[in-house]
Enzyme design. Sequence first.
Site, PDB file in Angstrom:
ATOM      1  N   GLU A  33       0.888  -1.169   0.000  1.00 59.81           N
ATOM      2  CA  GLU A  33       0.000   0.000   0.000  1.00 59.81           C
ATOM      3  C   GLU A  33       0.922   1.213   0.000  1.00 59.81           C
ATOM      4  O   GLU A  33       1.496   1.564   1.022  1.00 59.81           O
ATOM      5  CB  GLU A  33      -0.901  -0.071   1.248  1.00 59.81           C
ATOM      6  N   CYS A  73      -2.718   8.621   2.804  1.00 57.26           N
ATOM      7  CA  CYS A  73      -2.383   8.109   1.464  1.00 57.26           C
ATOM      8  C   CYS A  73      -3.496   8.398   0.468  1.00 57.26           C
ATOM      9  O   CYS A  73      -3.235   8.615  -0.705  1.00 57.26           O
ATOM     10  CB  CYS A  73      -2.071   6.625   1.529  1.00 57.26           C
TER      11      CYS A  73
HETATM   12  P1  NAD Z   1       9.044   6.187   4.082  1.00 57.98           P
HETATM   13  O1  NAD Z   1       8.380   5.402   3.018  1.00 57.98           O
HETATM   14  O2  NAD Z   1      10.513   6.462   3.989  1.00 57.98           O
HETATM   15  O3  NAD Z   1       8.753   5.471   5.459  1.00 57.98           O
HETATM   16  C1  NAD Z   1       7.467   4.972   5.699  1.00 57.98           C
HETATM   17  C2  NAD Z   1       7.588   3.896   6.719  1.00 57.98           C
HETATM   18  O4  NAD Z   1       8.302   2.824   6.153  1.00 57.98           O
HETATM   19  C3  NAD Z   1       8.374   4.373   7.919  1.00 57.98           C
HETATM   20  O5  NAD Z   1       7.544   4.283   9.004  1.00 57.98           O
HETATM   21  C4  NAD Z   1       9.554   3.447   8.017  1.00 57.98           C
HETATM   22  O6  NAD Z   1       9.651   2.905   9.298  1.00 57.98           O
HETATM   23  C5  NAD Z   1       9.266   2.351   7.064  1.00 57.98           C
HETATM   24  N1  NAD Z   1      10.441   1.965   6.313  1.00 57.98           N
HETATM   25  C6  NAD Z   1      11.437   2.744   5.856  1.00 57.98           C
HETATM   26  N2  NAD Z   1      12.369   2.005   5.236  1.00 57.98           N
HETATM   27  C7  NAD Z   1      11.928   0.726   5.310  1.00 57.98           C
HETATM   28  C8  NAD Z   1      12.422  -0.514   4.840  1.00 57.98           C
HETATM   29  N3  NAD Z   1      13.572  -0.601   4.164  1.00 57.98           N
HETATM   30  N4  NAD Z   1      11.704  -1.611   5.092  1.00 57.98           N
HETATM   31  C9  NAD Z   1      10.538  -1.567   5.752  1.00 57.98           C
HETATM   32  N5  NAD Z   1      10.020  -0.420   6.206  1.00 57.98           N
HETATM   33  C10 NAD Z   1      10.700   0.703   5.991  1.00 57.98           C
HETATM   34  O7  NAD Z   1       8.250   7.486   4.279  1.00 57.98           O
HETATM   35  P2  NAD Z   1       8.470   8.806   5.106  1.00 57.98           P
HETATM   36  O8  NAD Z   1       9.741   9.524   4.881  1.00 57.98           O
HETATM   37  O9  NAD Z   1       8.118   8.512   6.499  1.00 57.98           O
HETATM   38  O10 NAD Z   1       7.386   9.594   4.321  1.00 57.98           O
HETATM   39  C11 NAD Z   1       7.709   9.925   2.972  1.00 57.98           C
HETATM   40  C12 NAD Z   1       6.633   9.522   2.026  1.00 57.98           C
HETATM   41  O11 NAD Z   1       6.185   8.202   2.253  1.00 57.98           O
HETATM   42  C13 NAD Z   1       5.379  10.325   2.143  1.00 57.98           C
HETATM   43  O12 NAD Z   1       5.485  11.496   1.444  1.00 57.98           O
HETATM   44  C14 NAD Z   1       4.384   9.446   1.509  1.00 57.98           C
HETATM   45  O13 NAD Z   1       4.497   9.580   0.117  1.00 57.98           O
HETATM   46  C15 NAD Z   1       4.836   8.091   1.832  1.00 57.98           C
HETATM   47  N6  NAD Z   1       4.043   7.501   2.913  1.00 57.98           N
HETATM   48  C16 NAD Z   1       2.949   6.800   2.537  1.00 57.98           C
HETATM   49  C17 NAD Z   1       2.125   6.279   3.511  1.00 57.98           C
HETATM   50  C18 NAD Z   1       0.896   5.540   3.137  1.00 57.98           C
HETATM   51  O14 NAD Z   1      -0.074   5.558   3.872  1.00 57.98           O
HETATM   52  N7  NAD Z   1       0.905   4.824   2.023  1.00 57.98           N
HETATM   53  C19 NAD Z   1       2.409   6.483   4.851  1.00 57.98           C
HETATM   54  C20 NAD Z   1       3.568   7.196   5.205  1.00 57.98           C
HETATM   55  C21 NAD Z   1       4.378   7.696   4.212  1.00 57.98           C
END
Ligand code: NAD
Length: 482
Positions: free
Chosen positions: A253, A287
């Site tokens: 997602e 999202c």
């Molecule tokens: P990110 O994608 O870097 O991190 C999101 C989550 O993923 C974090 O909580 C982190 O713990 C986890 N994560 C990071 N690296 C990982 C890995 N290698 N394996 C597993 N999990 C990992 O996002 P961010 O910097 O926190 O936010 C940036 C962008 O992410 C936002 O602008 C948005 O586009 C997207 N985002 C989407 C959702 C959603 O609901 N789909 C939620 C949060 C962020």
Amino acid sequence: MQTDEKIPREMYIGGEWVAASDGNRMDVIDPATEEVIDSVPVATAEDLDRALEAARSGWQSWREVDAWSRSAVVRKIGELLRERTDVIARTMTAEQGKPLAEAAGEVGGAADSFDWHADEARRIYGRIIDGPSRDHRLLVIRQSIGPVAAFTPWNFPILLPSRKIAPALAAGCSIILKPAEETPRTALLLAECCAEAGVPAGVVNVVTGNPAEISRHLLASDTIRKVSVTSSVPVGREVLRNAAEGIKPVTLELGGHSPVLVFADVDPAAAAEVCARGKFRNNGQVCIAASRFYVHEKIAAAFTERFVAVVESLRVGNGRDEGVDVGPLSNARRLEAAESLVADAVAKGAEVKTGGCRPPEFERGFFYRPTVLGNVDTSMRIMSEEPFCPVAPIATFASFDEAIEKANSTEFGLAGYVFTNDTKTAFLAAEQLDVGMVGVNELVLATADVPFGGIKLSGYGREGGSEGMGSYTVAKYIKLKL
Ligand code: NAD
């Protein structure tokens, strides 16, 4: 450092609350004050191996528990969540920033997810097929897929873990959850509810720490049989790559860039009211948040006027305070993103109708004023990059086909929205939007009983509904000769 409540601050592995084997911890920060409010362990490889072993043996026992008993435990978790709404909401607001009322609403949504999956646990049906011969019976049974590795972000700290833990438990799986670095204690409160509801040791485990290290380690293990992640596209890709080696199924997602089409037949002020309030829920860090507004040119001026007025009436502040509509952004990365997306748009000719800066009254905290941009075009990053911040660009269209073409112009395909009173327009637009979910005259979509998810870069697989539950089971075919 700890708040007044007794909030769990250790990992939950194999039914025990444990610190990291090397004692390392990471800070938890209040986004409204930028103060360190607590810390949680940084899991080591040894801790993760312990969690894997717990999930392996947890699954062996939980898969043998009958559906009615699993259902009762899952239902009890929902009840405990509801009873503890207050403490969970306050913990969430302190870690994530959203207003308390929104946080409490989210706890209710998480409890709904456990309720729904408690029912669904009793509806895991197989089938018997006659087949080509009267000497045979062909059976299909559905069994739990096995230990799950789940990764959740910070925007919905209790709902998203619940949407993974509830179906896993209902299906008979064990799970290792890694919550976001920003919001670990909210997830640990959920682990506490699971323990008290009677989930046996090892069936639900929550580890905290470095996300990349944790996902690499867990996904390299043969123990993990399914992966579920809610994140950005780059993180989703990395998880998918790690899962590919062991051919593990992944539910992804990955966010979106949801268009809103406002057709000429609606009352522009009424539509603007719904759109403006919906857009700034959770500060736009959703999202399925409305990311681009396309309004028919005949009503664009009236829509924008009302939209700006509603946005200017929103009260920004610490989510703990009464009457606050919009809290701080959840981390410094989102604040930088908001500033950078607005600067880019303005440099390319966008007009700031309101907001466009940090509110001067806050010296600390990741606050950004709810912002409306006009005169936007596709050269601006805000029109194609997932904003995840309180910035609403408003553009126009002149015909149905133009609206659909603009709506489908990004690489994302999570949600789309249509405002119209005309059934034909609603149906055709809903069918032609390149997305996994459509809201008609409505920006709130998620509920436990529907399949939530997207297409294109927004990922694949569904959470919620029988589709979501199905991905925690595997079909087994048995051929029986009579
Ligand atoms: P990110 O994608 O870097 O991190 C999101 C989550 O993923 C974090 O909580 C982190 O713990 C986890 N994560 C990071 N690296 C990982 C890995 N290698 N394996 C597993 N999990 C990992 O996002 P961010 O910097 O926190 O936010 C940036 C962008 O992410 C936002 O602008 C948005 O586009 C997207 N985002 C989407 C959702 C959603 O609901 N789909 C939620 C949060 C962020």
